[in-house]
Scaffold this motif. Structure first.
Motif, PDB file in Angstrom:
ATOM      1  N   GLU A  93       1.545   6.316   0.430  1.00 35.37           N
ATOM      2  CA  GLU A  93       1.613   7.078   1.667  1.00 35.37           C
ATOM      3  C   GLU A  93       1.176   6.216   2.848  1.00 35.37           C
ATOM      4  O   GLU A  93       0.485   5.219   2.674  1.00 35.37           O
ATOM      5  CB  GLU A  93       0.708   8.299   1.567  1.00 35.37           C
ATOM      6  CG  GLU A  93       1.154   9.286   0.507  1.00 35.37           C
ATOM      7  CD  GLU A  93       0.260  10.515   0.464  1.00 35.37           C
ATOM      8  OE1 GLU A  93      -0.352  10.835   1.501  1.00 35.37           O
ATOM      9  OE2 GLU A  93       0.190  11.135  -0.593  1.00 35.37           O
ATOM     10  N   LEU A  94       1.585   6.629   4.036  1.00 40.98           N
ATOM     11  CA  LEU A  94       1.174   5.896   5.237  1.00 40.98           C
ATOM     12  C   LEU A  94      -0.342   5.874   5.377  1.00 40.98           C
ATOM     13  O   LEU A  94      -0.934   4.851   5.677  1.00 40.98           O
ATOM     14  CB  LEU A  94       1.787   6.529   6.482  1.00 40.98           C
ATOM     15  CG  LEU A  94       3.239   6.200   6.767  1.00 40.98           C
ATOM     16  CD1 LEU A  94       3.734   7.008   7.958  1.00 40.98           C
ATOM     17  CD2 LEU A  94       3.426   4.725   7.021  1.00 40.98           C
ATOM     18  N   LEU A  95      -0.969   7.020   5.194  1.00 41.42           N
ATOM     19  CA  LEU A  95      -2.427   7.118   5.284  1.00 41.42           C
ATOM     20  C   LEU A  95      -2.972   7.382   3.886  1.00 41.42           C
ATOM     21  O   LEU A  95      -2.829   8.482   3.356  1.00 41.42           O
ATOM     22  CB  LEU A  95      -2.841   8.244   6.231  1.00 41.42           C
ATOM     23  CG  LEU A  95      -2.469   8.061   7.689  1.00 41.42           C
ATOM     24  CD1 LEU A  95      -2.857   9.287   8.496  1.00 41.42           C
ATOM     25  CD2 LEU A  95      -3.119   6.819   8.259  1.00 41.42           C
ATOM     26  N   GLU A  96      -3.577   6.378   3.322  1.00 36.10           N
ATOM     27  CA  GLU A  96      -4.163   6.496   1.990  1.00 36.10           C
ATOM     28  C   GLU A  96      -5.513   7.201   2.075  1.00 36.10           C
ATOM     29  O   GLU A  96      -6.155   7.222   3.135  1.00 36.10           O
ATOM     30  CB  GLU A  96      -4.334   5.107   1.371  1.00 36.10           C
ATOM     31  CG  GLU A  96      -3.038   4.344   1.180  1.00 36.10           C
ATOM     32  CD  GLU A  96      -2.175   4.903   0.056  1.00 36.10           C
ATOM     33  OE1 GLU A  96      -2.725   5.506  -0.886  1.00 36.10           O
ATOM     34  OE2 GLU A  96      -0.952   4.743   0.133  1.00 36.10           O
ATOM     35  N   ALA A  97      -5.957   7.729   0.959  1.00 30.37           N
ATOM     36  CA  ALA A  97      -7.241   8.442   0.907  1.00 30.37           C
ATOM     37  C   ALA A  97      -8.394   7.548   1.350  1.00 30.37           C
ATOM     38  O   ALA A  97      -9.300   8.001   2.074  1.00 30.37           O
ATOM     39  CB  ALA A  97      -7.491   8.970  -0.506  1.00 30.37           C
ATOM     40  N   GLU A  98      -8.360   6.270   0.971  1.00 32.06           N
ATOM     41  CA  GLU A  98      -9.452   5.371   1.384  1.00 32.06           C
ATOM     42  C   GLU A  98      -9.427   5.102   2.889  1.00 32.06           C
ATOM     43  O   GLU A  98     -10.467   4.867   3.504  1.00 32.06           O
ATOM     44  CB  GLU A  98      -9.477   4.066   0.593  1.00 32.06           C
ATOM     45  CG  GLU A  98      -8.239   3.229   0.704  1.00 32.06           C
ATOM     46  CD  GLU A  98      -7.241   3.424  -0.427  1.00 32.06           C
ATOM     47  OE1 GLU A  98      -6.259   2.666  -0.451  1.00 32.06           O
ATOM     48  OE2 GLU A  98      -7.424   4.308  -1.270  1.00 32.06           O
ATOM     49  N   ASP A  99      -8.237   5.142   3.499  1.00 31.33           N
ATOM     50  CA  ASP A  99      -8.144   4.990   4.957  1.00 31.33           C
ATOM     51  C   ASP A  99      -8.791   6.183   5.666  1.00 31.33           C
ATOM     52  O   ASP A  99      -9.530   6.018   6.639  1.00 31.33           O
ATOM     53  CB  ASP A  99      -6.690   4.878   5.416  1.00 31.33           C
ATOM     54  CG  ASP A  99      -6.028   3.591   4.978  1.00 31.33           C
ATOM     55  OD1 ASP A  99      -6.736   2.624   4.656  1.00 31.33           O
ATOM     56  OD2 ASP A  99      -4.782   3.557   4.968  1.00 31.33           O
TER      57      ASP A  99
ATOM     58  N   ALA B 188       0.839  10.996  11.812  1.00 29.39           N
ATOM     59  CA  ALA B 188       1.523   9.770  11.392  1.00 29.39           C
ATOM     60  C   ALA B 188       3.023   9.998  11.297  1.00 29.39           C
ATOM     61  O   ALA B 188       3.476  11.039  10.826  1.00 29.39           O
ATOM     62  CB  ALA B 188       0.977   9.303  10.052  1.00 29.39           C
ATOM     63  N   THR B 189       3.770   8.992  11.749  1.00 31.95           N
ATOM     64  CA  THR B 189       5.231   9.017  11.669  1.00 31.95           C
ATOM     65  C   THR B 189       5.695   7.805  10.891  1.00 31.95           C
ATOM     66  O   THR B 189       5.334   6.670  11.225  1.00 31.95           O
ATOM     67  CB  THR B 189       5.851   8.972  13.085  1.00 31.95           C
ATOM     68  OG1 THR B 189       5.342  10.067  13.854  1.00 31.95           O
ATOM     69  CG2 THR B 189       7.358   9.052  13.024  1.00 31.95           C
ATOM     70  N   ASP B 190       6.489   8.031   9.852  1.00 29.80           N
ATOM     71  CA  ASP B 190       7.016   6.944   9.030  1.00 29.80           C
ATOM     72  C   ASP B 190       8.199   6.302   9.759  1.00 29.80           C
ATOM     73  O   ASP B 190       9.170   6.966  10.087  1.00 29.80           O
ATOM     74  CB  ASP B 190       7.472   7.491   7.680  1.00 29.80           C
ATOM     75  CG  ASP B 190       7.826   6.407   6.688  1.00 29.80           C
ATOM     76  OD1 ASP B 190       8.105   5.256   7.098  1.00 29.80           O
ATOM     77  OD2 ASP B 190       7.816   6.700   5.481  1.00 29.80           O
TER      78      ASP B 190
ATOM     79  N   LEU C 168      -0.162   0.979  15.140  1.00 28.45           N
ATOM     80  CA  LEU C 168       0.880   0.601  14.206  1.00 28.45           C
ATOM     81  C   LEU C 168       0.275   0.556  12.808  1.00 28.45           C
ATOM     82  O   LEU C 168      -0.801  -0.005  12.610  1.00 28.45           O
ATOM     83  CB  LEU C 168       1.447  -0.779  14.574  1.00 28.45           C
ATOM     84  CG  LEU C 168       2.523  -1.338  13.663  1.00 28.45           C
ATOM     85  CD1 LEU C 168       3.776  -0.469  13.709  1.00 28.45           C
ATOM     86  CD2 LEU C 168       2.864  -2.759  14.072  1.00 28.45           C
ATOM     87  N   ILE C 169       0.967   1.157  11.860  1.00 31.11           N
ATOM     88  CA  ILE C 169       0.533   1.108  10.464  1.00 31.11           C
ATOM     89  C   ILE C 169       1.508   0.199   9.725  1.00 31.11           C
ATOM     90  O   ILE C 169       2.715   0.432   9.738  1.00 31.11           O
ATOM     91  CB  ILE C 169       0.567   2.501   9.810  1.00 31.11           C
ATOM     92  CG1 ILE C 169      -0.321   3.476  10.566  1.00 31.11           C
ATOM     93  CG2 ILE C 169       0.143   2.419   8.352  1.00 31.11           C
ATOM     94  CD1 ILE C 169      -0.183   4.909  10.092  1.00 31.11           C
ATOM     95  N   SER C 170       0.986  -0.850   9.119  1.00 29.27           N
ATOM     96  CA  SER C 170       1.808  -1.743   8.301  1.00 29.27           C
ATOM     97  C   SER C 170       0.896  -2.575   7.419  1.00 29.27           C
ATOM     98  O   SER C 170      -0.328  -2.503   7.538  1.00 29.27           O
ATOM     99  CB  SER C 170       2.680  -2.659   9.179  1.00 29.27           C
ATOM    100  OG  SER C 170       1.895  -3.651   9.788  1.00 29.27           O
ATOM    101  N   ASP C 171       1.511  -3.362   6.560  1.00 26.41           N
ATOM    102  CA  ASP C 171       0.720  -4.232   5.686  1.00 26.41           C
ATOM    103  C   ASP C 171       0.020  -5.337   6.471  1.00 26.41           C
ATOM    104  O   ASP C 171      -0.971  -5.885   6.023  1.00 26.41           O
ATOM    105  CB  ASP C 171       1.617  -4.874   4.618  1.00 26.41           C
ATOM    106  CG  ASP C 171       2.105  -3.859   3.607  1.00 26.41           C
ATOM    107  OD1 ASP C 171       1.463  -2.799   3.459  1.00 26.41           O
ATOM    108  OD2 ASP C 171       3.137  -4.115   2.968  1.00 26.41           O
ATOM    109  N   SER C 172       0.535  -5.657   7.654  1.00 21.36           N
ATOM    110  CA  SER C 172      -0.027  -6.775   8.413  1.00 21.36           C
ATOM    111  C   SER C 172      -0.993  -6.345   9.520  1.00 21.36           C
ATOM    112  O   SER C 172      -1.492  -7.187  10.256  1.00 21.36           O
ATOM    113  CB  SER C 172       1.103  -7.605   9.021  1.00 21.36           C
ATOM    114  OG  SER C 172       1.852  -6.818   9.926  1.00 21.36           O
TER     115      SER C 172
END
Length: 102
Positions: free
Chosen positions: A2-8, A30-32, A62-66
């Motif tokens: 998910e975009l927002l994980e539980a740990e986030d 959050a918007t994917d 911005l949500i991303s791996d980077s």
């Protein structure tokens, strides 16, 4: 994933507690924005809007791996980004007079 994980979310709440802010005063939206047309296995991407209800202040991340939106949010909190007029403590002249008359 998910975009927002539980740990986030847990870290977000820790940041608020550390700065003596109430979780219920904040909303997350959050918007994917992941491109589903890519041939490769796409990494999730999105945009997150954090809003402080009592002040109306908002910030987008911005949500991303980077990127780490949590680091940016932490810095914004420390920099006073979510403080608004409703959060400022202003003493009226009358309250100052009462204290000086003792």
């Amino acid at each position: 994933m998910e975009l927002l994980e539980a740990e986030d979310i847990a870290e977000f709440q820790r940041i608020l507690r550390t700065n003596r802010l109430i979780r219920a005063d904040f909303s997350l939206s959050a918007t994917d924005t992941t491109d589903p047309k890519t041939d490769e296995v796409p990494a999730l991407q999105g945009e997150l809007t954090v809003r402080r209800k009592s002040t109306g202040q908002t910030r987008q991340y911005l949500i991303s791996d980077s990127t780490s939106w949590l680091d940016l949010f932490r810095n914004d909190i420390k920099g006073g980004a979510f403080v608004g007029q409703n959060s400022l403590q202003v003493r009226s002249p009358a309250s100052r007079l009462r204290k000086t008359r003792h």
